[in-house]
Every structure is written in structure tokens, then in C-alpha cells.
Design a protein around this motif. Sequence first.
Motif, PDB file in Angstrom:
ATOM      1  N   TYR A  65     -55.846 -88.056  41.118  1.00 53.23           N
ATOM      2  CA  TYR A  65     -56.505 -88.752  40.468  1.00 53.23           C
ATOM      3  C   TYR A  65     -56.408 -87.396  39.368  1.00 53.23           C
ATOM      4  O   TYR A  65     -56.257 -86.013  39.634  1.00 53.23           O
ATOM      5  CB  TYR A  65     -57.804 -88.353  41.031  1.00 53.23           C
ATOM      6  N   ARG A  66     -56.884 -87.915  38.234  1.00 51.64           N
ATOM      7  CA  ARG A  66     -57.312 -86.274  36.742  1.00 51.64           C
ATOM      8  C   ARG A  66     -58.398 -85.832  36.316  1.00 51.64           C
ATOM      9  O   ARG A  66     -59.297 -87.043  36.350  1.00 51.64           O
ATOM     10  CB  ARG A  66     -56.327 -87.028  35.962  1.00 51.64           C
ATOM     11  N   PHE A  67     -58.630 -85.273  36.927  1.00 51.09           N
ATOM     12  CA  PHE A  67     -60.133 -84.793  36.305  1.00 51.09           C
ATOM     13  C   PHE A  67     -59.758 -84.315  34.411  1.00 51.09           C
ATOM     14  O   PHE A  67     -59.053 -83.264  34.410  1.00 51.09           O
ATOM     15  CB  PHE A  67     -61.071 -83.455  37.209  1.00 51.09           C
ATOM     16  N   LYS A  68     -61.142 -84.318  33.911  1.00 49.23           N
ATOM     17  CA  LYS A  68     -61.062 -84.210  32.351  1.00 49.23           C
ATOM     18  C   LYS A  68     -61.157 -82.484  32.321  1.00 49.23           C
ATOM     19  O   LYS A  68     -61.489 -81.771  31.336  1.00 49.23           O
ATOM     20  CB  LYS A  68     -62.743 -84.963  31.587  1.00 49.23           C
ATOM     21  N   VAL A  69     -61.929 -82.058  33.684  1.00 41.36           N
ATOM     22  CA  VAL A  69     -61.888 -80.553  33.049  1.00 41.36           C
ATOM     23  C   VAL A  69     -60.137 -79.558  33.117  1.00 41.36           C
ATOM     24  O   VAL A  69     -59.991 -78.530  32.626  1.00 41.36           O
ATOM     25  CB  VAL A  69     -62.804 -79.992  34.530  1.00 41.36           C
ATOM     26  N   GLU A  71     -56.562 -80.038  32.213  1.00 37.52           N
ATOM     27  CA  GLU A  71     -55.567 -80.876  31.863  1.00 37.52           C
ATOM     28  C   GLU A  71     -54.777 -80.998  32.310  1.00 37.52           C
ATOM     29  O   GLU A  71     -54.147 -79.575  32.977  1.00 37.52           O
ATOM     30  CB  GLU A  71     -55.584 -80.560  30.374  1.00 37.52           C
TER      31      GLU A  71
END
Length: 158
Positions: A65-69, A71
Motif C-alpha cells: 500500500y502506498r500512503f500519500k505522506v 512518497e
Amino acid sequence: ITTRCDVDMTQYPFDTQNCMLRWGAWSASSIFFTFSTLDTAMSSDMPKTTEEFNVTNIRALSSSYRFKVAEGAKFPQVVYEIQLQRYGFWYLVVLIYPMIFLVMVAMSVFFLDIRSGERHSVALTLVLATMTVGFLTAERLPRSSDDMWFIRFQCGVY
């Protein structure tokens, strides 16, 4: 661990529920660790049935999963997809068949002689019996804001 899953009650009591459980690391990226799963999620020590449900399928998927916080950082997660099918036989025998039987007997009132006086009392007794079955089964129904099949069935009987 206690988990919760949103359920779809529209086809109750003949429903199949799909539940997705996600476990992941939100503080450490895949640079530090990753999750791995077994080839099969069903093991011999897991219960495959309960009183109300049959576990028809369990899948385990590893993903990230990639968080926007952060990068460019990937955070590992494991997603378990569990499919449960409700046993409908008890509901047929205890809730649905009695209602159908009462409706069929209620239609037989029209074959009684109109002059005998029994026609009204039998019809009223059957209406009260149908309402009693409806009130007794209301205690067994789950509370849900969904439009359930069984509620539509009971409204059609009345």
C-alpha cells in the motif's frame, strides 16, 4: 483480535457474505520487512463451519500500500478474503414454511359455506395466527437497515 465486517443482508436468510480483512504495517515500509502467506489459507485446525455459517473460501493475498505522506515507499499488507454462506434450512422449516402453510389454509376459507358462520371465525383465527408467527419470528431477525428478502416475504403474506 476482534474484527468487524460489513454484511449485506438483502438476501437474508439465503445470503453469502464476503469479508475482507486487511493487516498491514503503517509505521514501517517494505524496506524493513514484508508479509508472506501460505499457499493455502485453509488449514486443518481452522473451523470450516459454525452454527449459522459454512466457510466456503478463504484467500490470503500479499500486497503493498502506498500512503500519500511517504512518497515512493511501499507498506506491506496481507488481505484475507473470507466467504461465508448461511445455512438456510432452519429458516425454511421454522420461519418460511409455517407462513406459507397458513396462507394456503387461509385461502381455503373461501371454500367454506358462507351461511355456516364458521367462515368468519376461521378467517380471523388464521389472520391472528399469521400475525403471531410474524411477531415471534421478528425476535429472531437481525436488526438491519437493509431491505431484507424475508421482510418483503412477510409483507407479501399480510
